[in-house]
Design a protein around this motif. Structure first.
Motif, PDB file in Angstrom:
ATOM      1  N   HIS A  99     -35.058  17.336  24.805  1.00 35.86           N
ATOM      2  CA  HIS A  99     -36.337  17.782  25.357  1.00 35.86           C
ATOM      3  C   HIS A  99     -36.779  16.977  26.568  1.00 35.86           C
ATOM      4  O   HIS A  99     -37.745  17.355  27.239  1.00 35.86           O
ATOM      5  CB  HIS A  99     -37.425  17.706  24.281  1.00 35.86           C
ATOM      6  CG  HIS A  99     -37.590  16.347  23.669  1.00 35.86           C
ATOM      7  ND1 HIS A  99     -36.770  15.875  22.676  1.00 35.86           N
ATOM      8  CD2 HIS A  99     -38.473  15.349  23.916  1.00 35.86           C
ATOM      9  CE1 HIS A  99     -37.149  14.657  22.323  1.00 35.86           C
ATOM     10  NE2 HIS A  99     -38.166  14.309  23.076  1.00 35.86           N
ATOM     11  N   SER A 100     -36.081  15.877  26.888  1.00 34.72           N
ATOM     12  CA  SER A 100     -36.547  15.060  28.007  1.00 34.72           C
ATOM     13  C   SER A 100     -35.413  14.161  28.486  1.00 34.72           C
ATOM     14  O   SER A 100     -34.252  14.345  28.134  1.00 34.72           O
ATOM     15  CB  SER A 100     -37.762  14.221  27.565  1.00 34.72           C
ATOM     16  OG  SER A 100     -38.373  13.584  28.665  1.00 34.72           O
ATOM     17  N   ALA A 101     -35.768  13.193  29.330  1.00 40.64           N
ATOM     18  CA  ALA A 101     -34.877  12.107  29.728  1.00 40.64           C
ATOM     19  C   ALA A 101     -35.644  10.816  29.472  1.00 40.64           C
ATOM     20  O   ALA A 101     -36.882  10.811  29.477  1.00 40.64           O
ATOM     21  CB  ALA A 101     -34.490  12.239  31.194  1.00 40.64           C
ATOM     22  N   PHE A 102     -34.944   9.689  29.273  1.00 40.05           N
ATOM     23  CA  PHE A 102     -35.598   8.548  28.647  1.00 40.05           C
ATOM     24  C   PHE A 102     -35.411   7.211  29.349  1.00 40.05           C
ATOM     25  O   PHE A 102     -36.049   6.238  28.978  1.00 40.05           O
ATOM     26  CB  PHE A 102     -35.121   8.450  27.186  1.00 40.05           C
ATOM     27  CG  PHE A 102     -35.307   9.744  26.453  1.00 40.05           C
ATOM     28  CD1 PHE A 102     -36.542  10.097  25.957  1.00 40.05           C
ATOM     29  CD2 PHE A 102     -34.259  10.640  26.329  1.00 40.05           C
ATOM     30  CE1 PHE A 102     -36.724  11.312  25.321  1.00 40.05           C
ATOM     31  CE2 PHE A 102     -34.426  11.854  25.694  1.00 40.05           C
ATOM     32  CZ  PHE A 102     -35.673  12.200  25.183  1.00 40.05           C
ATOM     33  N   VAL A 103     -34.565   7.148  30.347  1.00 43.97           N
ATOM     34  CA  VAL A 103     -34.406   5.904  31.097  1.00 43.97           C
ATOM     35  C   VAL A 103     -35.670   5.662  31.914  1.00 43.97           C
ATOM     36  O   VAL A 103     -36.113   6.552  32.647  1.00 43.97           O
ATOM     37  CB  VAL A 103     -33.179   5.973  32.018  1.00 43.97           C
ATOM     38  CG1 VAL A 103     -33.121   4.753  32.935  1.00 43.97           C
ATOM     39  CG2 VAL A 103     -31.903   6.076  31.188  1.00 43.97           C
ATOM     40  N   PRO A 104     -36.301   4.489  31.807  1.00 41.98           N
ATOM     41  CA  PRO A 104     -37.505   4.214  32.595  1.00 41.98           C
ATOM     42  C   PRO A 104     -37.224   4.344  34.088  1.00 41.98           C
ATOM     43  O   PRO A 104     -36.156   3.964  34.566  1.00 41.98           O
ATOM     44  CB  PRO A 104     -37.854   2.770  32.221  1.00 41.98           C
ATOM     45  CG  PRO A 104     -37.198   2.542  30.897  1.00 41.98           C
ATOM     46  CD  PRO A 104     -35.942   3.367  30.928  1.00 41.98           C
ATOM     47  N   LYS A 105     -38.193   4.867  34.816  1.00 42.07           N
ATOM     48  CA  LYS A 105     -38.062   5.039  36.271  1.00 42.07           C
ATOM     49  C   LYS A 105     -39.121   4.266  37.042  1.00 42.07           C
ATOM     50  O   LYS A 105     -38.902   3.912  38.196  1.00 42.07           O
ATOM     51  CB  LYS A 105     -38.144   6.521  36.630  1.00 42.07           C
ATOM     52  CG  LYS A 105     -37.018   7.361  36.021  1.00 42.07           C
ATOM     53  CD  LYS A 105     -35.640   6.907  36.475  1.00 42.07           C
ATOM     54  CE  LYS A 105     -34.525   7.588  35.724  1.00 42.07           C
ATOM     55  NZ  LYS A 105     -33.192   7.080  36.088  1.00 42.07           N
ATOM     56  N   PHE A 110     -29.381 -10.720  24.303  1.00 42.80           N
ATOM     57  CA  PHE A 110     -28.590  -9.520  24.549  1.00 42.80           C
ATOM     58  C   PHE A 110     -28.637  -9.141  26.027  1.00 42.80           C
ATOM     59  O   PHE A 110     -29.594  -9.460  26.738  1.00 42.80           O
ATOM     60  CB  PHE A 110     -29.140  -8.324  23.764  1.00 42.80           C
ATOM     61  CG  PHE A 110     -29.232  -8.530  22.283  1.00 42.80           C
ATOM     62  CD1 PHE A 110     -28.087  -8.671  21.519  1.00 42.80           C
ATOM     63  CD2 PHE A 110     -30.466  -8.567  21.648  1.00 42.80           C
ATOM     64  CE1 PHE A 110     -28.166  -8.838  20.146  1.00 42.80           C
ATOM     65  CE2 PHE A 110     -30.559  -8.745  20.282  1.00 42.80           C
ATOM     66  CZ  PHE A 110     -29.412  -8.885  19.518  1.00 42.80           C
ATOM     67  N   ILE A 111     -27.615  -8.412  26.470  1.00 40.97           N
ATOM     68  CA  ILE A 111     -27.769  -7.574  27.647  1.00 40.97           C
ATOM     69  C   ILE A 111     -28.095  -6.186  27.115  1.00 40.97           C
ATOM     70  O   ILE A 111     -27.317  -5.603  26.350  1.00 40.97           O
ATOM     71  CB  ILE A 111     -26.499  -7.559  28.507  1.00 40.97           C
ATOM     72  CG1 ILE A 111     -26.314  -8.933  29.181  1.00 40.97           C
ATOM     73  CG2 ILE A 111     -26.569  -6.460  29.560  1.00 40.97           C
ATOM     74  CD1 ILE A 111     -25.079  -9.045  30.038  1.00 40.97           C
ATOM     75  N   VAL A 112     -29.255  -5.683  27.478  1.00 46.76           N
ATOM     76  CA  VAL A 112     -29.773  -4.429  26.923  1.00 46.76           C
ATOM     77  C   VAL A 112     -29.581  -3.323  27.945  1.00 46.76           C
ATOM     78  O   VAL A 112     -29.805  -3.525  29.151  1.00 46.76           O
ATOM     79  CB  VAL A 112     -31.266  -4.561  26.545  1.00 46.76           C
ATOM     80  CG1 VAL A 112     -31.786  -3.265  25.947  1.00 46.76           C
ATOM     81  CG2 VAL A 112     -31.453  -5.706  25.548  1.00 46.76           C
ATOM     82  N   VAL A 113     -29.175  -2.151  27.466  1.00 51.39           N
ATOM     83  CA  VAL A 113     -28.965  -1.013  28.364  1.00 51.39           C
ATOM     84  C   VAL A 113     -29.709   0.205  27.840  1.00 51.39           C
ATOM     85  O   VAL A 113     -29.907   0.367  26.640  1.00 51.39           O
ATOM     86  CB  VAL A 113     -27.461  -0.682  28.531  1.00 51.39           C
ATOM     87  CG1 VAL A 113     -26.724  -1.863  29.122  1.00 51.39           C
ATOM     88  CG2 VAL A 113     -26.824  -0.252  27.207  1.00 51.39           C
ATOM     89  N   LYS A 114     -30.113   1.043  28.779  1.00 54.04           N
ATOM     90  CA  LYS A 114     -30.760   2.325  28.474  1.00 54.04           C
ATOM     91  C   LYS A 114     -30.114   3.369  29.372  1.00 54.04           C
ATOM     92  O   LYS A 114     -30.039   3.181  30.600  1.00 54.04           O
ATOM     93  CB  LYS A 114     -32.269   2.245  28.754  1.00 54.04           C
ATOM     94  CG  LYS A 114     -33.046   3.467  28.328  1.00 54.04           C
ATOM     95  CD  LYS A 114     -33.290   3.499  26.838  1.00 54.04           C
ATOM     96  CE  LYS A 114     -34.259   4.613  26.466  1.00 54.04           C
ATOM     97  NZ  LYS A 114     -34.458   4.697  25.003  1.00 54.04           N
ATOM     98  N   ILE A 115     -29.641   4.488  28.787  1.00 49.45           N
ATOM     99  CA  ILE A 115     -28.793   5.434  29.512  1.00 49.45           C
ATOM    100  C   ILE A 115     -29.208   6.857  29.171  1.00 49.45           C
ATOM    101  O   ILE A 115     -29.556   7.143  28.019  1.00 49.45           O
ATOM    102  CB  ILE A 115     -27.303   5.244  29.113  1.00 49.45           C
ATOM    103  CG1 ILE A 115     -26.882   3.772  29.226  1.00 49.45           C
ATOM    104  CG2 ILE A 115     -26.390   6.128  29.943  1.00 49.45           C
ATOM    105  CD1 ILE A 115     -25.655   3.422  28.405  1.00 49.45           C
ATOM    106  N   ASP A 116     -29.163   7.754  30.154  1.00 49.94           N
ATOM    107  CA  ASP A 116     -29.340   9.186  29.915  1.00 49.94           C
ATOM    108  C   ASP A 116     -27.997   9.885  30.063  1.00 49.94           C
ATOM    109  O   ASP A 116     -27.523  10.111  31.180  1.00 49.94           O
ATOM    110  CB  ASP A 116     -30.358   9.790  30.890  1.00 49.94           C
ATOM    111  CG  ASP A 116     -31.784   9.514  30.477  1.00 49.94           C
ATOM    112  OD1 ASP A 116     -32.058   9.531  29.261  1.00 49.94           O
ATOM    113  OD2 ASP A 116     -32.624   9.258  31.351  1.00 49.94           O
TER     114      ASP A 116
END
Length: 700
Positions: A474-480, A496-502
């Motif tokens: 329903h959406s996309a989630f990586v902060p912009k 950690f090395i943290v990642v966020k991906i669409d």
């Protein structure tokens, strides 16, 4: 850049020899970000007070706790600063409001001319002449749970009416036990109405009646016999026909249907069909024009989300209003007088991140497109009273907000008002998240994400990788946009090395990109996520891909556990909170939209319950006992399947909590679990061969 044996190698070897194998890590470091950064970051938020069509003023902080007032002349592109408000011109005006003259039809008991009234009795309708109180029974086929709504849609000339004949939905209920209520010792039982995929839904059918003859005009329901929804019923101004919006169950057909008020003839004037799904919940827009019998219609029929102008009498597409390999993200307003649409778009600047939102306008015939905003970032705007200017605020995760004034006629910059200074935050140790792009599974499509490193990041050591995963279509989630204290930075502080991906299957890209999710929620873009992290690790060897964990909530929890079922060669640890682990167990609208209807074998094939025996790795399940968003039994059925498969796992049931389980205790337990099982407190220096791939200029 490659190095032979060099000082970097010897530094690495020295670190390996002198660094103890483990280190105590203080979790409070993650919670001290507010203390470290909040007071050192201050954005001036421009709140304009318009005093003429071309002038406004706003406040901003000044030295020693004072404030100053900035007067902006948009015609001249000039700003003046005043120490006091009383030096400023008067004449504050209210902001402009968009034209809202689209055709509407509101159901009512009484006809427009006041001569007729409808009453509901025993699920049927009676027609009453208000002048002589003469009554006539209009319908006879109404019954319990399949009757007529009491209000009807009258034609403007009061000679016809449309009544809705409605069959009630099923009555599935979910039951919850509150184990530890605060006001009594004994548990409480609660229940709530909750339809699940495949359940009987409400069925609506419009029926057309002639008022003078008090008889029904037969309308064939062949084109709308299986409605998920049937609404937006509107009469034309001359009472010649009415239209309504029909969304077929299964969400592969969307129509605007026209019904002739004399003959009852049915015509599909707008018809969208997709072999996958039509995202009616997030990409449906219809603006019906009063005077011209037209509709501005949103559709992905050409493979991208765009706008069309359609003639409601003939069904002809008069113009494709927007087009190109970019998407309309939403319509801000329709200017009927000037026949323009003002909207926001993604991907319209080909050299920018396609998820960045920009403000645009275009004529109904597709000419005169103006992309009003330009800066490389995601934008939010406010309009001047006469729509001649926008106050444009834009930012990126790695760039603080910039506020500008731009002309809407051509998008030209009038003045830059504010640019946020983050040097004090940087001096306190703040690091910008890094935007990173890699190719998807097809080798061509760009996948966008963000990397967060600890503020004490050491380029000479390796870090476990933690992915925060949510893949809802329903959406996309990586902060912009910019944040001085991103939520995910708190997790990075733990080591950690943290990642966020669409990944593929999420929204706001092409229809083909989105369609990966069709009847395929188990995919969750995981193949793209793995390739993205592998590309990141190729550039930054500090990412230790032998220690990859994932955390997710709700649909993200379903995907997090799925990572340990189908991709456990890559993912080693998962924390899954309040997951909808089997799409047959979750809410009807969300799951039928993406997984389809009727309920096929793919529902079971993709279930975490059905596939629990595939589990490898460390899994922590969390569930709130009072969750009314996702049935808690969805998690308990996973537990049952894991036990039957003799699989080890960990679990936290949270008394008294619903879909949000994040108490301080639960947050601590999630942190502990991920730090322990990803070995976040152990120092892993880069090995000699890895130093050969490190370009010091690329390491933050």
């Amino acid at each position: 850049m490659k190095y032979s044996l060099s000082p970097l190698l010897f530094v690495g070897l020295a670190l390996f020899l002198i660094t103890p194998p483990t280190m105590a890590f203080d979790q409070s470091a993650a919670d001290k970000l507010d203390e470290r950064f909040r007071d050192k970051y201050q954005e001036v938020k421009v709140k304009p007070h318009w005093i003429s069509p071309h002038e406004f003023w706003y406040r901003r902080p000044a030295a020693e706790g004072n404030e100053e007032f900035v007067l902006v002349n948009c015609q001249q592109g000039e700003t003046k600063v005043f120490a006091k408000r009383s030096e400023l011109p008067n004449g504050l005006r209210s902001p402009w409001r968009p034209d809202a003259r689209q055709r509407t039809s509101v159901p009512s008991e009484t006809s427009p001319d006041g001569m007729w009234k409808v009453e509901q009795r025993d699920h049927n309708l009676w027609l009453i002449n208000t002048e002589n109180n003469e009554e006539s029974q209009l319908t006879t086929n109404g019954e319990d749970r399949h009757g007529y709504e009491p209000r009807v849609f009258w034609s403007p000339d009061s000679k016809k009416l449309v009544a809705m004949h409605v069959k009630a939905a099923g009555d599935r209920r979910v039951y919850l036990v509150e184990s530890s209520p605060e006001d009594q010792l004994q548990p409480k039982l609660d229940s709530y109405y909750y339809l699940k995929p495949g359940d009987d839904i409400e069925l609506r059918r419009p029926r057309l009646f002639d008022v003078e003859s008090k008889s029904e005009i037969e309308v064939s329901n062949e084109l709308f016999d299986n409605p998920w929804s049937l609404d937006e019923l509107l009469w034309d101004a001359e009472s010649e026909f009415f239209t309504f919006y029909y969304n077929q169950r299964g969400h592969q057909v969307a129509r605007v249907i026209k019904v002739d008020s004399t003959s009852g003839e049915v015509t599909p004037v707008v018809n969208d069909e997709q072999p996958t799904f039509i995202d009616y919940a997030h990409k449906h827009f219809a603006y019906y024009l009063n005077d011209t019998d037209e509709v501005v219609w949103m559709s992905e029929r050409d493979g991208w989300n765009h706008l069309y102008l359609i003639d409601l009498k003939s069904g002809e597409v008069k113009h494709q209003i927007t087009s190109g390999e970019w998407v309309v993200r939403g319509v801000d307003f329709v200017d009927v007088e000037n026949r323009q649409v003002w909207f926001h778009a993604g991907g319209i600047h080909a050299d920018q991140d396609p998820y960045y939102v920009h403000c645009c306008k275009v004529n109904f015939d597709g000419t005169g497109l103006v992309v009003i905003t330009a800066g490389d970032g995601t934008h939010e705007v406010g309009h001047s009273p006469e729509r001649d200017y926008v106050i444009d605020r834009y930012s990126r995760v790695d760039m603080p907000p910039v506020t500008e004034v731009r002309r809407t006629s051509d998008g030209e910059l009038v003045a830059t008002l504010e640019q946020t200074d983050i040097e004090p935050v940087k001096a306190a140790g703040w690091q910008a998240p890094e935007r990173f792009v890699a190719k998807a599974r097809d080798g061509k499509t760009d996948i966008y994400g963000v990397i967060y490193r600890p503020t004490d990041f050491d380029p000479n050591r390796k870090y476990p990788v933690l992915e925060d995963l949510y893949a809802g279509p329903h959406s996309a989630f990586v902060p912009k946009g910019f944040s001085s204290i991103p939520w995910l930075q708190r997790w990075a502080e733990l080591g950690f090395i943290v990642v966020k991906i669409d990944g593929m299957g999420t929204s706001y890209r092409s229809k083909a990109f989105h369609d990966v999710a069709s009847k395929n929620l188990v995919d969750a873009g995981l193949p793209d996520r793995k390739l993205w992290m592998q590309a990141a690790a190729e550039k930054y060897p500090q990412l230790d891909l032998s220690r990859v964990g994932v955390m997710g909530h709700s649909a993200g929890a379903q995907s997090a556990m799925a990572a340990l079922l189908w991709h456990n060669d890559f993912y080693k640890v998962a924390v899954a909170g309040c997951g909808c682990h089997d799409n047959r167990m979750d809410k009807i609208w969300w799951n039928e939209l993406w997984m389809g209807w009727p309920i096929g074998p793919h529902y079971a094939d993709q279930s975490n319950v059905t596939n629990a025996h595939l589990l490898k790795g460390d899994l922590l399940l969390i569930v709130g006992e009072l969750d009314k968003n996702v049935d808690p039994s969805s998690t308990m059925q996973v537990v049952d399947a894991l036990m039957k498969a003799d699989k080890d796992f960990d679990m936290l049931v949270v008394p008294g909590r619903g879909h949000n389980t994040d108490t301080p205790y639960i947050i601590r337990r999630k942190r502990d679990y991920l730090m322990e099982h990803l070995d976040a407190t152990t120092v892993h220096p880069l090995e000699a061969e890895q130093f050969e791939h490190v370009d010091s200029a690329e390491v933050q």
